[in-house]
Scaffold this motif. Structure first.
Motif, PDB file in Angstrom:
ATOM      1  N   UNK A 187     -24.133  -9.433 -15.474  1.00 42.08           N
ATOM      2  CA  UNK A 187     -23.767 -10.378 -16.116  1.00 42.08           C
ATOM      3  C   UNK A 187     -22.956 -11.183 -15.442  1.00 42.08           C
ATOM      4  N   UNK A 188     -22.016 -11.309 -14.249  1.00 43.48           N
ATOM      5  CA  UNK A 188     -21.418 -12.511 -13.895  1.00 43.48           C
ATOM      6  C   UNK A 188     -22.095 -14.097 -13.862  1.00 43.48           C
ATOM      7  N   UNK A 189     -23.281 -13.369 -13.777  1.00 47.31           N
ATOM      8  CA  UNK A 189     -24.460 -14.290 -13.630  1.00 47.31           C
ATOM      9  C   UNK A 189     -24.846 -14.879 -15.030  1.00 47.31           C
ATOM     10  N   UNK A 190     -25.169 -14.383 -15.990  1.00 46.78           N
ATOM     11  CA  UNK A 190     -25.275 -14.649 -17.542  1.00 46.78           C
ATOM     12  C   UNK A 190     -23.947 -15.305 -18.001  1.00 46.78           C
ATOM     13  N   UNK A 191     -22.374 -14.925 -17.458  1.00 47.45           N
ATOM     14  CA  UNK A 191     -22.040 -15.989 -17.561  1.00 47.45           C
ATOM     15  C   UNK A 191     -21.165 -17.413 -17.003  1.00 47.45           C
ATOM     16  N   UNK A 192     -21.860 -17.263 -15.751  1.00 46.82           N
ATOM     17  CA  UNK A 192     -22.375 -19.015 -15.536  1.00 46.82           C
ATOM     18  C   UNK A 192     -23.494 -20.134 -16.249  1.00 46.82           C
ATOM     19  N   UNK A 193     -24.329 -18.694 -16.745  1.00 47.42           N
ATOM     20  CA  UNK A 193     -25.291 -19.372 -17.573  1.00 47.42           C
ATOM     21  C   UNK A 193     -24.400 -20.426 -19.048  1.00 47.42           C
ATOM     22  N   UNK A 194     -23.893 -18.878 -19.613  1.00 48.20           N
ATOM     23  CA  UNK A 194     -22.796 -19.426 -20.352  1.00 48.20           C
ATOM     24  C   UNK A 194     -22.045 -20.402 -20.876  1.00 48.20           C
ATOM     25  N   UNK A 195     -21.186 -20.506 -19.670  1.00 48.45           N
ATOM     26  CA  UNK A 195     -21.025 -21.588 -19.299  1.00 48.45           C
ATOM     27  C   UNK A 195     -20.739 -22.239 -19.380  1.00 48.45           C
TER      28      UNK A 195
ATOM     29  N   UNK B 206     -12.950 -13.532 -19.947  1.00 48.03           N
ATOM     30  CA  UNK B 206     -13.954 -12.142 -19.233  1.00 48.03           C
ATOM     31  C   UNK B 206     -13.935 -12.908 -18.090  1.00 48.03           C
ATOM     32  N   UNK B 207     -14.394 -13.576 -17.471  1.00 41.27           N
ATOM     33  CA  UNK B 207     -14.434 -14.225 -16.166  1.00 41.27           C
ATOM     34  C   UNK B 207     -13.479 -13.460 -15.491  1.00 41.27           C
ATOM     35  N   UNK B 208     -12.334 -14.110 -15.586  1.00 38.43           N
ATOM     36  CA  UNK B 208     -11.263 -13.151 -14.723  1.00 38.43           C
ATOM     37  C   UNK B 208     -11.715 -12.281 -15.094  1.00 38.43           C
ATOM     38  N   UNK B 209     -11.673 -11.058 -15.827  1.00 40.53           N
ATOM     39  CA  UNK B 209     -11.744  -9.908 -16.113  1.00 40.53           C
ATOM     40  C   UNK B 209     -13.255  -9.138 -15.063  1.00 40.53           C
ATOM     41  N   UNK B 210     -13.653  -9.558 -14.953  1.00 37.31           N
ATOM     42  CA  UNK B 210     -15.130  -9.942 -14.397  1.00 37.31           C
ATOM     43  C   UNK B 210     -14.627  -9.711 -12.714  1.00 37.31           C
ATOM     44  N   UNK B 211     -14.038 -10.587 -11.994  1.00 38.60           N
ATOM     45  CA  UNK B 211     -13.791 -10.838 -11.522  1.00 38.60           C
ATOM     46  C   UNK B 211     -13.043 -10.455 -11.104  1.00 38.60           C
ATOM     47  N   UNK B 212     -11.741  -9.361 -11.655  1.00 32.24           N
ATOM     48  CA  UNK B 212     -10.655  -8.391 -11.417  1.00 32.24           C
ATOM     49  C   UNK B 212     -11.846  -7.043 -10.265  1.00 32.24           C
ATOM     50  N   UNK B 213     -12.930  -6.612 -11.394  1.00 27.83           N
ATOM     51  CA  UNK B 213     -14.209  -5.841 -11.345  1.00 27.83           C
ATOM     52  C   UNK B 213     -13.889  -5.526 -10.320  1.00 27.83           C
ATOM     53  N   UNK B 214     -14.127  -6.958  -9.928  1.00 23.94           N
ATOM     54  CA  UNK B 214     -14.891  -6.802  -7.825  1.00 23.94           C
ATOM     55  C   UNK B 214     -14.207  -6.286  -7.121  1.00 23.94           C
ATOM     56  N   UNK B 215     -13.192  -6.756  -7.452  1.00 23.66           N
ATOM     57  CA  UNK B 215     -11.950  -6.344  -6.464  1.00 23.66           C
ATOM     58  C   UNK B 215     -12.158  -4.758  -6.660  1.00 23.66           C
ATOM     59  N   UNK B 216     -11.988  -4.098  -7.877  1.00 16.82           N
ATOM     60  CA  UNK B 216     -11.847  -2.990  -7.833  1.00 16.82           C
ATOM     61  C   UNK B 216     -12.695  -2.098  -7.654  1.00 16.82           C
ATOM     62  N   UNK B 217     -14.364  -2.721  -7.820  1.00 21.90           N
ATOM     63  CA  UNK B 217     -14.884  -1.977  -6.928  1.00 21.90           C
ATOM     64  C   UNK B 217     -14.862  -1.455  -5.219  1.00 21.90           C
ATOM     65  N   UNK B 218     -14.970  -2.793  -5.051  1.00 21.88           N
ATOM     66  CA  UNK B 218     -14.566  -2.802  -3.352  1.00 21.88           C
ATOM     67  C   UNK B 218     -13.580  -2.295  -3.276  1.00 21.88           C
ATOM     68  N   UNK B 219     -12.373  -2.236  -3.946  1.00 23.27           N
ATOM     69  CA  UNK B 219     -11.038  -1.681  -3.557  1.00 23.27           C
ATOM     70  C   UNK B 219     -11.118  -0.424  -3.422  1.00 23.27           C
ATOM     71  N   UNK B 220     -12.595  -0.066  -4.766  1.00 22.36           N
ATOM     72  CA  UNK B 220     -12.402   1.796  -4.616  1.00 22.36           C
ATOM     73  C   UNK B 220     -13.349   2.634  -3.565  1.00 22.36           C
ATOM     74  N   UNK B 221     -13.836   1.558  -3.454  1.00 25.69           N
ATOM     75  CA  UNK B 221     -14.962   2.170  -2.206  1.00 25.69           C
ATOM     76  C   UNK B 221     -14.339   2.411  -0.759  1.00 25.69           C
ATOM     77  N   UNK B 222     -13.640   1.415  -0.522  1.00 23.88           N
ATOM     78  CA  UNK B 222     -12.703   1.441   0.785  1.00 23.88           C
ATOM     79  C   UNK B 222     -11.713   2.515   0.793  1.00 23.88           C
ATOM     80  N   UNK B 223     -11.734   2.701  -0.366  1.00 22.50           N
ATOM     81  CA  UNK B 223     -10.267   3.940  -1.023  1.00 22.50           C
ATOM     82  C   UNK B 223     -11.458   5.292  -0.479  1.00 22.50           C
TER      83      UNK B 223
END
Lengths: 368, 368, 368, 368, 368
Positions: A231-239, A285-302
């Motif tokens: 998704x992030x990659x798609x957005x880099x190209x869209x941008x 969208x970019x902000x949200x996706x990067x926030x999602x990566x953070x939440x993914x990492x935090x979830x895994x740590x948790x």
């Protein structure tokens, strides 16, 4: 996966202005369609040879400031070329409309950034037409080049199939604004059609972000991560396709070219607004996706923490107890405790005490 | 959860200036209220049909620079439309007040960015009215479009219920500045009411940040993380509504339109300051929330460390001891130690020594 | 902990220019002190009623460009108000000095951003006076509003106690530059006093950063993390107070107001430099604190690695050995090894070999 | 470790323009050296009292545009002061050369940002001279203040020892460009000497980055991390000294001061280029160091993974086997398996099967 | 690994304009080749001594605006120097073509940033020629300096071998645009050749990113991380070479130098577009690589989680069971359970129950 760069190396060493097609190799025939229209007439044709349409267009009179604003009486022509791999067609058009060699080079080199160039007699516009692959979740990019002359537009596309059908429909109906206005208004409508399609891409991306967010909360997995990444990659190209558009349109709006009439500029401001809106949503969208990566990492740590707590509780309770049991499994001849009548039951008491102390400690540490 | 994008796709292919409502489908009736006021008079009505109010407004005289600054004697009219899904009402207004088709399109398309457009005869303003859902902790966005003419204002809202009641109260009281000033001052008051409400949103968000910070320190959990994430999401949306406002108001302040009187410009500078303050606080919140994510992750890592230390201490002490106990639990025929009279007690000594060495090592490593 | 936002909601719905005190509720009396001075005279008083000081100030003559640069002969007056919760005092001042309603509103609303506004007859300045709580390690913010007229200054503060005592001392000594210069120089001195205090805050923060860095290296703990976080928070607030100052002072320096004499502008450039220095140091601190968070996280990860290595080494050596011991602790009737005479000693050899192989493996992996 | 901030607090409350030395306390004597030169003559002296050099300098004639470009015939004087703690010397210089009080204040306050100020009769330049401590790996900063008059330069340094020896050597040799040019060219040469030294710092930092990168790949440890952190810290300070230089030099180049001759401006462009190069390299280093932190963290995570795999493989193979062995070590009277003749050997088969299944599972998971 | 900085320290203390070669020491001979061409003639030679070519070039007439646009009749000369370590050659060229000392210094100092300087009589351009080492995956940088005079170009390169062969081929063919145009067009063609080569570098980098992405998904390892890091490093260096190019070319395009003819400016706009495209792609790559680092870290965390789950499941099931087995392996005289006839089988039941409860718990936690 889409290739990151197209093979441009074959161009190295050629003089500037040599039109060499940069893009996927194709064998499909090139389709040429012409629409000639004025307020009262409409003439639509598919051509076999590009030369057939040249007599249709009156390129003799460059509009002066006054005549451009009253195009009534003169007809406009829209030539649409689907397919860029037959370079001789491009060259014939170039010769007939006196296009600069660099323009021809840019048309066939499909790695252009969106841009607007004013060559005096004509404006050269490059846009990116985006389509969303519902299965692959990938954004397909196709370069659209527009040549805007005083009373003609030539559009170049890489593949058959485009987003211009609604514009064609409008043209076929008599009495609309589009039939009364000049080539610049048609150019606006084509750009509008391209940008309108960006909203569709954003909707699809928005849906995908939402479903990924849902997935992240309920059942995060390695796949979620790969989806996020793609998704992030798609957005880099869209941008990359959308950002330069901002400059393109504001350049067009402020341009002093006589090819753009004053009444059209209001509409350009409108698509400028649309572009800003698209960029805005994209950045959100970019902000949200990067926030999602953070939440993914935090979830895994948790989760790792939770797993480790369970392991530690079990291990720290039973490892000492097992040791104690091991001690009384030893075979020394002289082990007085083993001979005590209630030794075994005392030991159970001791082991229960150890376990309780451990549990109490864990509760104090808030691990349970 | 709020949808990320509204379905704009149904608009694709329509000519520009076609007003199509983009937003949630609604069936509620559209409410039209009119307030006609001058320094001495006030007339407030609910209308059934939009046409009823047209005779009330004198659109004949476009103000010249001089007359605009002395609106006394002329009355002002504020038409408020709650509900955008009846497109014919919008179109009738458009026809009566000679609004540009693109203005009508923007009014009903509720995905606009806040913006200001000068159409000469009128100014077109788009704002976002925000309300905070105390239960959902979500920010609800509603588009407010304002048409500011020489002696009238038309406001368009998506739903019934707005933040303009204090302004209405002021209008009803005779003798205030608002009754003596023109339509531009009323426009300022409406914008002020919208922006004042942003402070309320910020207060709520600030309270939520504080309670989350408290939670983070005392009892961090997976829920804290999800709350942080949803807070971050709220702020992304808030940002999208507030940032463009800065440009809007400074554009209005510097605008050369005769519709904005000089005395009103001082007040515009005041709400410009408010906007900057809101943006400032918002950015501070952003910094704090991202700092909180860091602290969450660090806390989890730190706790993992603590857990691992406990596990490692217990395991490294008892695993070797258990091995030793296991050795003397073996059943070999010839194990001399087992026959020693004090063998068992010697072994206890050895095991205590092993444990002490381990403990000493952990203390040196500062794990205890 | 300091509240993130002050309750501004009570202001919602009030007309602009209504002075409503936004800030903590206070019951302390408002202190009014007046210093009237010229090159030869000084008159210092505490007032009961604000009205007493009005006759002292000659507001009749607005300075022309020429007279402003020779203020000798005219006396200057500095009125200092400690406490903003008695709105009537503010209103009386407003009425006497003909202050704009928005100025009054901004004075009592203590959530202003630092800013400078030119109202023609007077300049309105808002600054933030910062004090450092040595125990709480929190930065206390107090709003300072200055009204700079042709021959008077009115300063408004929230609480008794300020950083202006050195300026008062200077004023009391005759013969200094401050007594010979006009109100604008006094304003500069007051701003300078406020900004000088920022260096003190920076020193305190710098000391704290250093002690935290020391702590991070020698004994990192959960508390270190919370201190880092609160430090970061302090800096977010500091930043909010200091950044807008840059614009304020450069605005003042470039301002065309006749209230600022040419000789004072050199001094404004000096405090502009100070502000840039403060901002610079602040940004350096920010970089350092965020680097410290990284080092904290890396340290924890590194330590976790160390802990895991120890656990793994102990566990992988002894778990297989314990298994082997367990095997020969079994009670099968037919276990030939148990009957061998040297079986037990052979087994010790095997176990030592296993341990050595493991240790060799760990050394190769560089875990030891 | 170097202190983050110097104690500036003792300055609080003093009137502006009071020269108070901010920096480390020193007792060393202040060294004053004077070089007086023209195309044909050179006179170099060490002074006991600053007053001795005043008669040497002809400050009577301020250069007009024409005379400045032909300095031949007039001699130039370079006064170098090593040590700022004797404020009276600074004050005497200030009085003789009519320096503004704020200039004197800035010279002794060694916390200045690099800057350029045009006081009409003279230019005031502040630079930072950097030296690299090969043992401590710390960058030592020393403030260099330059007063550039029409035919003199006064340089102020904090400590004895500087980077100007090559410039002195050049001056001593007759016939060079430096002897023929005016004071502005000398100022350029001094700045060039300072900036040339920055390259040396960059070389040292570059070497250190490379050795750390090497260390990171081969033997990362806690020390590597601390070295990285201190490197980052060094670069934060370097950045603070170098960034403002860009503005300083471009300000000097564009300045309209008659003190800078046209021929010197070409050389200023050259050191402007050098500054940009230094900044560029610095930013590259920053990017690399932050990339190294990432790689450090990733390496540690990767290693943790490797460690955990080994632990898990060993533990999951042997824990079940140990359990099985434990079962047949129980002392129940009625355990039929124990009585079977081949029971022990069957069990070995079962345990081997368990181990093989586990190994197969790990290989499938790609853990081995 | 390439050194981060070249040893520039030997230059310290030398007067400006002293040409000292900064770069790797070389012993290879310096190659000088000259191409003299006009529309009808071409003369190509290798020189032994640089002096031989001086008579060929007519530097007497500086072009006026008119003559420059009609270079026909005058011949152009391109001198190419491969090797910068023989400083005397550079100095002779400098003396003959009256180059500024700073130009000579910049030519031999190969650490220049790409830049353009207008010295009136000639333009001085510095570019970076990049080549990709297919084995080392490193980008080799070589400085290209161009002196563009009215009818000559001098190019300086560090090593033999360049990217200009296609340009030479073009020159050799008569009748092309290159033979008809002046020295400025040749300069454009040389710059174009350099920039065209950047696309090749980008293709190589793009291929490498794709193969790394593939590797990341299928078999991430420590090597993947180091490759990512070295890729990032390559891009930092690429960035340093390409970013300043943007400014260089736009400076050239807007320059008022009579050395650049109007017809050449269109072509400069074209390579400006190419530069922007290269920068764009480079930034896209940067985003992708940093996204890959994130995915690498997340992958490792996820895998760690998986490993820990397996360990925890195995350990928490078998540790309690082993304890239970250990208990009944104890040798107490009085352990009633051991005497029960079905005791052993009951125990198996209990142990199976414990295992099932654990498995059920893990399934509920979604660990299996």
């Amino acid at each position: 996966m889409k290739k990151l760069t197209k093979k441009r190396s074959k161009k190295i060493g050629l003089p500037p202005g040599t039109p060499v097609h940069i893009g996927d190799e194709k064998t499909a025939p090139v389709t040429i369609s012409v629409i000639n229209y004025s307020e009262t007439l409409l003439n639509e044709r598919k051509l076999q040879k590009i030369e057939e349409c040249f007599p249709l267009i009156d390129t003799s009179t460059v509009p002066s400031e006054g005549t451009a604003s009253s195009p009534s009486g003169r007809s406009c022509t829209w030539i649409n070329i689907d397919g860029l791999h037959k370079v001789d067609i491009i060259e014939k058009i170039g010769a007939n409309f006196k296009l600069h060699p660099l323009t021809l080079e840019d048309i066939v080199n499909t790695e252009q950034r969106p841009k607007m160039e004013d060559y005096g007699d004509y404006l050269f516009l490059v846009l990116k037409m985006l389509t969303y692959g519902d299965k692959t979740h990938e954004i397909h990019t196709e370069q659209v080049s527009l040549i805007l002359g005083s009373n003609f537009i030539i559009s170049f596309l890489e593949d058959p199939g485009d987003v211009f059908d609604p514009v064609r429909e409008r043209l076929r109906k008599s009495g609309g604004k589009i039939r009364k206005s000049g080539a610049d208004y048609l150019a606006y409508r084509l750009m509008d059609a391209v940008i309108d399609h960006y909203y569709l891409i954003l909707e699809k991306l928005g849906d995908r972000i939402e479903s990924l967010e849902e997935e992240l909360v309920t059942r995060p997995s390695q796949t979620t991560l790969h989806n996020l990444h793609s998704l992030k990659r798609s957005m880099i190209f869209l941008r990359k396709s959308v950002w330069p558009l901002r400059e393109l349109i504001s350049g067009l709006e402020r341009s002093e070219s006589v090819l753009i009439q004053k009444t059209t500029r209001v509409f350009l401001r409108d698509i400028y607004d649309h572009t800003i809106q698209v960029i805005d949503t994209m950045e959100t969208f970019r902000d949200m996706v990067s926030g999602m990566l953070d939440i993914y990492l935090s979830s895994i740590s948790y989760k790792m923490n939770e797993i480790m707590k369970v392991l530690t509780i079990i291990a720290t309770i039973f490892i000492p107890l097992t040791f104690v049991a091991g001690v009384y499994g030893m075979n020394f001849d002289n082990m007085p405790e083993l001979r005590w009548h209630w030794g075994y039951f005392y030991l159970w008491g001791v082991m229960a005490a150890i376990a309780l102390v451990m549990l109490f400690y864990f509760r104090k540490k808030k691990w349970m």
